[in-house]
Design a protein around this motif. Structure first.
Motif, mmCIF file in Angstrom:
data_model
loop_
_atom_site.group_PDB
_atom_site.id
_atom_site.type_symbol
_atom_site.label_atom_id
_atom_site.label_comp_id
_atom_site.label_asym_id
_atom_site.label_seq_id
_atom_site.Cartn_x
_atom_site.Cartn_y
_atom_site.Cartn_z
ATOM 1 N N ARG A 1 0.869 -1.175 0.000
ATOM 2 C CA ARG A 1 0.000 0.000 0.000
ATOM 3 C C ARG A 1 0.909 1.229 0.000
ATOM 4 N NH1 ARG A 1 -2.906 -3.454 -1.135
ATOM 5 N NH2 ARG A 1 -4.792 -4.218 -0.096
ATOM 6 N N ARG A 2 0.700 2.107 -0.967
ATOM 7 C CA ARG A 2 1.613 3.253 -1.078
ATOM 8 C C ARG A 2 0.868 4.493 -1.533
ATOM 9 N NH1 ARG A 2 4.917 4.941 -5.761
ATOM 10 N NH2 ARG A 2 6.495 6.418 -5.039
ATOM 11 N N VAL A 3 1.043 5.587 -0.793
ATOM 12 C CA VAL A 3 0.572 6.904 -1.215
ATOM 13 C C VAL A 3 1.746 7.866 -1.107
ATOM 14 C CG1 VAL A 3 -1.798 6.478 -0.471
ATOM 15 C CG2 VAL A 3 -0.205 7.594 1.096
ATOM 16 N N GLY A 4 1.736 8.890 -1.936
ATOM 17 C CA GLY A 4 2.843 9.837 -1.842
ATOM 18 C C GLY A 4 2.734 10.980 -2.833
ATOM 19 N N VAL A 5 3.452 12.045 -2.518
ATOM 20 C CA VAL A 5 3.606 13.202 -3.398
ATOM 21 C C VAL A 5 5.101 13.391 -3.625
ATOM 22 C CG1 VAL A 5 3.232 15.665 -3.713
ATOM 23 C CG2 VAL A 5 1.503 14.289 -2.525
ATOM 24 N N GLU A 6 5.528 13.236 -4.853
ATOM 25 C CA GLU A 6 6.942 13.379 -5.148
ATOM 26 C C GLU A 6 7.370 14.844 -5.029
ATOM 27 O OE1 GLU A 6 7.437 11.599 -8.981
ATOM 28 O OE2 GLU A 6 6.972 9.565 -8.245
ATOM 29 N N GLU A 7 8.631 15.056 -4.725
ATOM 30 C CA GLU A 7 9.105 16.402 -4.396
ATOM 31 C C GLU A 7 8.976 17.389 -5.546
ATOM 32 O OE1 GLU A 7 13.164 16.335 -3.306
ATOM 33 O OE2 GLU A 7 13.869 15.326 -5.118
ATOM 34 N N SER A 8 8.929 16.893 -6.776
ATOM 35 C CA SER A 8 8.803 17.792 -7.918
ATOM 36 C C SER A 8 7.367 18.251 -8.143
ATOM 37 C CB SER A 8 9.310 17.101 -9.188
ATOM 38 O OG SER A 8 8.587 15.896 -9.419
ATOM 39 N N ALA A 9 6.399 17.509 -7.621
ATOM 40 C CA ALA A 9 4.992 17.859 -7.807
ATOM 41 C C ALA A 9 4.578 18.968 -6.843
ATOM 42 C CB ALA A 9 4.113 16.628 -7.586
ATOM 43 N N LEU A 10 3.596 19.759 -7.248
ATOM 44 C CA LEU A 10 3.029 20.821 -6.416
ATOM 45 C C LEU A 10 4.036 21.917 -6.072
ATOM 46 C CD1 LEU A 10 0.962 18.610 -3.952
ATOM 47 C CD2 LEU A 10 0.073 19.908 -5.884
ATOM 48 N N ARG A 11 5.183 21.897 -6.698
ATOM 49 C CA ARG A 11 6.211 22.899 -6.381
ATOM 50 C C ARG A 11 5.734 24.288 -6.802
ATOM 51 N NH1 ARG A 11 12.211 21.452 -8.050
ATOM 52 N NH2 ARG A 11 11.808 19.977 -6.351
ATOM 53 N N GLY A 12 5.776 25.228 -5.867
ATOM 54 C CA GLY A 12 5.365 26.584 -6.159
ATOM 55 C C GLY A 12 3.866 26.807 -6.136
#
Length: 204
Positions: free
Chosen positions: A164-175
């Motif tokens: 089971r995995r959820v996540g937001v990668e560091e490049s997403a939602l930047r700014g």
């Protein structure tokens, strides 16, 4: 005799194809993956609403209510309920936001992302700009919601290979600039909710 043999071969082939189709169908429930990637909604501005689901019988809603005026009033009402446990539980489940998704975006972003079965997700926004003394109802009364999900009767995945995995990668939602609501689920029978309510009383 040869005709009878040919008929048996055709029946056997049809049965084998049916078993293959059933096996392929079964495999489809072993993995449920949802992903928002690339440049999706990068630089978007305003009211942004995303519902993304992989699996069965998932409930999702993004509700934005806004009012502006001398006698402005706005409200949000929502009821989501899932009781039937007729969904499959995937072996592998993941919900991820990656790439440059929503990078540099602004405004109000409400995102529901689910992988699995029988989940319920809600984002609600209620905003009112009214003349002083006009709005009398409380914020709680103006925003009413209920999100329910039931996992009763569902067997827990105990296989050590299950993930089971959820996540937001560091490049997403930047700014990103503004209000961000995010529900991410990887699994089954879960309920999540975000509520945002604001009221501004302007001088007439």
């Amino acid at each position: 005799m040869s005709g009878a043999v040919l008929a048996l071969l055709l029946v056997g082939a049809a049965q084998a194809q049916s078993r293959t189709d059933s096996y392929i169908g079964m495999l489809s429930y072993l993995s449920a993956d949802s992903r928002i990637d690339g440049n999706a909604l990068a630089g978007a501005d305003g009211s942004i609403k995303v519902n993304q689901a992989a699996g069965e019988l998932n409930l999702q809603a993004n509700l934005h209510s806004m009012a502006n005026g001398s006698q402005a009033a706005s409200s949000v009402r929502s009821l989501q309920q899932r009781q039937a446990n007729l969904y499959n539980t995937p072996m592998q489940a993941s919900a991820v936001i990656g790439g440059n998704a929503l990078a540099g975006a602004s405004g109000i972003a409400s995102i529901n992302q689910a992988s699995g079965g029988g989940n319920a997700e809600l984002n609600s926004v209620n905003a009112t700009l009214a003349a002083q003394g006009i709005r009398e109802a409380s914020d709680e009364a103006m925003t009413s919601s209920e999100v329910l999900a039931s996992a009763g009767g569902q067997s827990i995945v105990t296989d050590p290979r299950a993930t089971r995995r959820v996540g937001v990668e560091e490049s997403a939602l930047r700014g990103f600039d503004g209000v961000l609501q995010l529900n991410q689920i990887a699994g089954s029978g879960n309920a999540t909710e975000n509520r945002f309510s604001i009221s501004v009383q302007a001088t007439p």
